[in-house]
Design an enzyme around this catalytic site. Sequence first.
Site, PDB file in Angstrom:
ATOM      1  N   PRO A 197      69.701  -1.454 -28.976  1.00  0.00           N
ATOM      2  CA  PRO A 197      70.455  -0.386 -28.359  1.00  0.00           C
ATOM      3  C   PRO A 197      70.609   0.819 -29.262  1.00  0.00           C
ATOM      4  O   PRO A 197      71.071   0.714 -30.394  1.00  0.00           O
ATOM      5  CB  PRO A 197      71.818  -1.019 -28.107  1.00  0.00           C
ATOM      6  CG  PRO A 197      71.826  -2.275 -28.912  1.00  0.00           C
ATOM      7  CD  PRO A 197      70.565  -2.375 -29.656  1.00  0.00           C
ATOM      8  N   GLU A 198      70.254   1.949 -28.741  1.00  0.00           N
ATOM      9  CA  GLU A 198      70.527   3.209 -29.407  1.00  0.00           C
ATOM     10  C   GLU A 198      71.601   3.891 -28.575  1.00  0.00           C
ATOM     11  O   GLU A 198      72.159   3.273 -27.673  1.00  0.00           O
ATOM     12  CB  GLU A 198      69.233   4.036 -29.511  1.00  0.00           C
ATOM     13  CG  GLU A 198      68.121   3.254 -30.217  1.00  0.00           C
ATOM     14  CD  GLU A 198      66.801   4.000 -30.349  1.00  0.00           C
ATOM     15  OE1 GLU A 198      66.827   5.230 -30.493  1.00  0.00           O
ATOM     16  OE2 GLU A 198      65.755   3.348 -30.300  1.00  0.00           O
ATOM     17  N   HIS A 206      73.429 -18.082 -26.553  1.00  0.00           N
ATOM     18  CA  HIS A 206      73.432 -16.793 -27.252  1.00  0.00           C
ATOM     19  C   HIS A 206      74.597 -15.895 -26.855  1.00  0.00           C
ATOM     20  O   HIS A 206      74.591 -14.710 -27.143  1.00  0.00           O
ATOM     21  CB  HIS A 206      72.107 -16.068 -27.018  1.00  0.00           C
ATOM     22  CG  HIS A 206      70.940 -16.801 -27.584  1.00  0.00           C
ATOM     23  ND1 HIS A 206      70.901 -17.246 -28.895  1.00  0.00           N
ATOM     24  CD2 HIS A 206      69.778 -17.191 -27.026  1.00  0.00           C
ATOM     25  CE1 HIS A 206      69.749 -17.863 -29.105  1.00  0.00           C
ATOM     26  NE2 HIS A 206      69.057 -17.851 -27.989  1.00  0.00           N
ATOM     27  N   ARG A 253      70.020 -12.459 -31.709  1.00  0.00           N
ATOM     28  CA  ARG A 253      69.805 -12.328 -33.150  1.00  0.00           C
ATOM     29  C   ARG A 253      71.109 -12.239 -33.939  1.00  0.00           C
ATOM     30  O   ARG A 253      71.097 -12.350 -35.163  1.00  0.00           O
ATOM     31  CB  ARG A 253      68.914 -11.109 -33.432  1.00  0.00           C
ATOM     32  CG  ARG A 253      67.514 -11.312 -32.889  1.00  0.00           C
ATOM     33  CD  ARG A 253      66.651 -10.106 -33.128  1.00  0.00           C
ATOM     34  NE  ARG A 253      66.272  -9.967 -34.529  1.00  0.00           N
ATOM     35  CZ  ARG A 253      65.515  -8.983 -34.994  1.00  0.00           C
ATOM     36  NH1 ARG A 253      65.063  -8.050 -34.184  1.00  0.00           N
ATOM     37  NH2 ARG A 253      65.216  -8.928 -36.269  1.00  0.00           N
TER      38      ARG A 253
END
Length: 271
Positions: free
Chosen positions: A2-3, A89, A107
């Site tokens: 995500p930006e 997750h 992650r």
Amino acid sequence: MPELPEVEVTRRGFADAIAGARIGALTMGKPLRWPLGVESAVLVGERVLRVRRRGKYLLVDLSTGMLLIHLGMSGSLRFAPALPAPGVHDHFELQTDRGVLRLHDPRRFGAVIWVQGEDAPLARKLLGHLGVEPLSGDFDVVGFAAGLKTSRQAIKQVLLAGHLVVGVGNIYASEALFRARIRPTAMAARLGPARVRRLHAAIREVLGEAVELGGSTLRDFSGVQGQAGHFQLAAQVYGRAGQPCGVCGATIRLLRQGQRSTFFCPRCQHP
DNA sequence: ATTCTCACCTGCGGGC
DNA sequence: TGCCCGCAGGTGAGAA
């Protein structure tokens, strides 16, 4: 993942719906980048006042203190009246009387942190050095030019660092530099006024368009309702190494800068 | 001070 | 099929 556009799309997707909600429970899964920083039971009963964004952070204001949420590389949020059972997750969940907010982050580079306010030590460490918001009026060409003059780094690296202007990550740095016709390896301090002006405009345009298109969905990003973004279809260089440039037909090239991939057109983007 | 590299973690695709 | 490698949207910490 995500930006700025993805984070802003995420924010818009649940900010209004969660405002005013009362917290019923807060649960954490496997460790994220930092510990929550407070006993979760303490937050039960608090209200969610509003959701703001600073750079790539979401700031969830509570009656007392605030939650800082960062999506890292692979994080995404969901918000719905109810959600299926959590998966392996899913590492953060906020249950409220308006719905459930859940962080999915394979992650685990993401973070959910509670701080008393923006002046708390951890908040200052994480937010204190951030540059200006590119879509706000604070992002002016004069200040941008002055900041660039102080750096001998490659312009792509300066954008990614976020000390001058926030929110530009690996996708949008390549895209903005392409639109501004600037080689990503150009030294920041060497950019002339015309190029600085083009880059300033390109950053605002690219990020603004990406927000309107719902962000980029390369692998697994989705908004809080699970909707994919579409900016990746509008990307002109990112992920297009070996393909012809849509403007001039030259072959898009890939290079490594600081262990990150950079994409550019060798003809459009002059050294 | 500035700049560079590494580390954190999981999953996926390609080559053998 | 299975294994190993490199790669993936971020960024703080530590070294040079």
